[in-house]
Structure formats: C-alpha cells, structure tokens
Design an enzyme around this catalytic site. Sequence first.
Site, PDB file in Angstrom:
ATOM      1  N   ASP A 147      30.238  11.953  27.887  1.00 39.16           N
ATOM      2  CA  ASP A 147      30.005  12.352  26.498  1.00 39.16           C
ATOM      3  C   ASP A 147      29.239  11.262  25.745  1.00 39.16           C
ATOM      4  OD1 ASP A 147      30.255  13.523  24.015  1.00 39.16           O
ATOM      5  OD2 ASP A 147      32.441  13.647  24.044  1.00 39.16           O
ATOM      6  N   LYS A 168      33.309  14.514  32.815  1.00 39.22           N
ATOM      7  CA  LYS A 168      32.606  14.911  31.587  1.00 39.22           C
ATOM      8  C   LYS A 168      32.138  13.626  30.924  1.00 39.22           C
ATOM      9  CE  LYS A 168      33.703  16.974  27.040  1.00 39.22           C
ATOM     10  NZ  LYS A 168      34.761  17.737  26.324  1.00 39.22           N
ATOM     11  N   ASP A 195      30.556  20.819  18.912  1.00 37.12           N
ATOM     12  CA  ASP A 195      31.914  21.213  19.326  1.00 37.12           C
ATOM     13  C   ASP A 195      32.328  22.585  18.766  1.00 37.12           C
ATOM     14  OD1 ASP A 195      31.800  18.645  20.240  1.00 37.12           O
ATOM     15  OD2 ASP A 195      33.765  18.067  19.469  1.00 37.12           O
TER      16      ASP A 195
HETATM   17  C1  GLA Z   1      33.300  15.103  21.599  1.00 40.04           C
HETATM   18  C2  GLA Z   1      33.173  16.248  22.608  1.00 40.04           C
HETATM   19  C3  GLA Z   1      34.493  16.996  22.672  1.00 40.04           C
HETATM   20  C4  GLA Z   1      35.603  16.027  23.066  1.00 40.04           C
HETATM   21  C5  GLA Z   1      35.653  14.852  22.106  1.00 40.04           C
HETATM   22  C6  GLA Z   1      36.598  13.765  22.588  1.00 40.04           C
HETATM   23  O1  GLA Z   1      33.513  15.582  20.297  1.00 40.04           O
HETATM   24  O2  GLA Z   1      32.133  17.106  22.253  1.00 40.04           O
HETATM   25  O3  GLA Z   1      34.413  18.058  23.592  1.00 40.04           O
HETATM   26  O4  GLA Z   1      35.376  15.593  24.394  1.00 40.04           O
HETATM   27  O5  GLA Z   1      34.366  14.252  21.963  1.00 40.04           O
HETATM   28  O6  GLA Z   1      36.653  12.672  21.716  1.00 40.04           O
END
Ligand code: GLA
Length: 399
Positions: free
Chosen positions: A164, A162, A224
């Site tokens: 990010d 993942k 989120d």
């Molecule tokens: C972002 C992502 C979450 C998580 C956090 C981790 O907010 O969208 O899903 O992975 O980072 O810090």
Amino acid sequence: MNTGPLVARRGTPTPSFRAAAVDYKSLPKLELPALKAVPPVAVVKTPPMGWNSWNKFRTRINDQMIREIADAMVATGMRDAGYVYVNIDDGWQDKRDAAGVLQPNPNFPNMKALSDYVHSKGLKLGIYSSPGPTTCGGFTGSYGHEEIDAKTWAAWGIDYLKYDWCSASRVWKDEDMQAVYQRMGEALRKTGRPIVYALCQYGRIKVQDWGTKVGASLWRTTFDIRDQWASMEQIGFAQSDLAYASNPGSFNDPDMLEVGNGGMTPVEYRTHFSLWAMVASPLLTGNDIRTMDPATRDILLNKEVIAVNQDKLGKGGKRLAQQGSTEVWVKPLEKGAQAVALFNRGEAKAKVSVQWADLKLSGKVRIRDLWAHADVKTEAEGYSAEVEPHGVVLLKASK
Ligand code: GLA
C-alpha cells in the site's frame, strides 16, 4: 477514473506499536531499479478469493481472531466455495530488531505458528505493508527493507502481500511508482515463494497498464470503499472502462467487499456482490465470518455468482447500455456464454431489458437467473425484468 487521496484513511491507532517518527529530510534515498518486466511472483489465473481484516476490524486484530476467522471460513463453507486467503491488513507490525527484521507486535506472538495453523485448515495467509517508511495506519513500512521483509514473510509462510503506497507519496513522485513497486516484486521473486503480489496505490497513473510488469497479479483501482451504497456505487460502476486490463493473471481490484457489515440493505449487498463478480474483482470479504447471518451467507456463498467471477476467461464485464438510472452490463464467459446484469441504480422499481441482438445471440437462448437459481422464460427477442431500487437481476445467457 476515480483516484483517491495519496495517504488514504487511517486506522485506529495502536500507539505503542506505531512506527517511530520519520525525518523525511534525512531519509536515505533508495536506488530505484531500471524498469523491466518482472515475471509474475505467483500464478493467479482467476481473481483471488478470501477475507481481509481491514473493512470490519481496522487495526483491532490479533492472532486469536485470525485463527477464529480461519476456523469459521471452514465451518461456514467459505473455504470450500473458494475463499482461501486469510489476509491480515494493517496493524500487525511493531518495530524492527537490531538486524533490521520487522517484528510483529505482541498481538501476533508467532507468525510462523499462525501461518502453520491457517495452512493446516487448507487456507492461505496474507499480509500487508507499504513501500514507504510507514503504512497508512502509521505502522512501520518496508522502505529500504524490501529484501529482508520479503525474506521474513517467505520464512513465515506468507502467501499474499498487499503493498500500500501510503507514506511513499512523501518520498517518491508518481513517475517513480512503477520502479518502487518493481523493487518489491523483485524481492518477492528472489524468495522463490509464490506470494500473490497485490498493489494498492488507489488506481493512480493507469496502474492497470503496468501492474503485471512489476510481478503483480492485481491492483486497486480506486480510493477506499465505505460500507454505504453511495461509495459502493461510485466505485463499482466506474470499473467498466478498465475491463480491457482483466485477463488471467491480471485483475483490477475495486477494493474489498463490505457485504455483511451492516451499512447496506441485502438488496444493495446483492448488487455489490454481483457487480464485483461481473468485473472479475478479487472477492475479498471484509465482514466478521464468525457471526455472519443467513442473508450474508446466501450472498457470499452463491456459487452461481461466484462462478461468474471465477470464469476461466478472466474477462472484465462492462456496461452495454444505460438508460436513466438503469444499466445493462455484460461479461463474456467460457463456451460462448455471457453473464448479463440488469442494474437499477434508481429509487423506484424499473423495467430493464436486454435484446438478444445486443448480445449477438439469435435463435433459442437459455437464460438462468443466478439469484433465483432458476431458468426463466424469455421473449423471442430478449428478456425484461422488473428490478428493485438499488437492485440487480443477474443472468447467465447461453445457447
Ligand atoms: C489504505 C488502504 C486500505 C487499508 C488501509 C490500512 O487506506 O487503501 O485498504 O489497507 O490503508 O491502513
């Protein structure tokens, strides 16, 4: 479509492992690759299923609990139902060593041994990083170290990444995003290991139209999720317009499941799970599998609902009709069947109906209720059900 903050919600800081302060003014600029179509890093024909540490545990994670989760995935029947990815989210990292190799922090003493353990259970291991210098939780990111990190993860036996955006927003513009994600896609390809490449940039700049080009198989489409009806509702019901991008190897990701985390009722969690199944979302559970209660198990292990999600056509469901706070959604399934969801977003019981003509069906139609696990009697022209507030009746229509 909903887009979220550039730097999303942060994790519980674990100060000693956090990245050193970054001086963005003197950060060396990376050369971005010319855009091209990178073949998929891994073949992902149906939405990935598994578990992720973030929703429940934030950065309170370690080797022991990941092993316990893996054990519980087997013991509870989750693995056999298809949930095979055990994904470590933010909070596993420490600093880089002198050779530039990113080290796990002392909560993860031996990543290769952990991945061997997870693999020995018939499961796969996922990890998390950012194209920026730091992750959303303030840990070291992969900026300028894409190849070495991809190699490290491949050597550990990692099966899923993942990736990010987070602090990358302080270095790059949105227009650079595709090339930045391509950089890691190419690095992953180079390792020769089929690592599922999952983008996380909160659905910005129509990622669903270029996600597969960087070698990815799925991408977050929203900010989120939180463990509340309003958050789940806002995210889930906004996915209809993205259905066109859902195909085998190409999946929209409206974020991980909150089922079992306590902030919604069982009725609401059934709606959450049904909606995520309907839109062919990855099914990444975010609860504590070790202690889940029977109500949670019944939802996550509903094989008939999972089958809707995992249908080989890979099609995304979408809204067919809306009346007040009720909605009918349809997802095409193999062999001419259709999943039909009757949703009630309102606060009072409501009757929700679907007509065979709207489904382009005629004659005798077989209707199965996927939560009641029973075939149901229908009218000549269609089907109606009383749906609880915040509830769903999920059906499979076939000839
Ligand atoms: C972002 C992502 C979450 C998580 C956090 C981790 O907010 O969208 O899903 O992975 O980072 O810090």
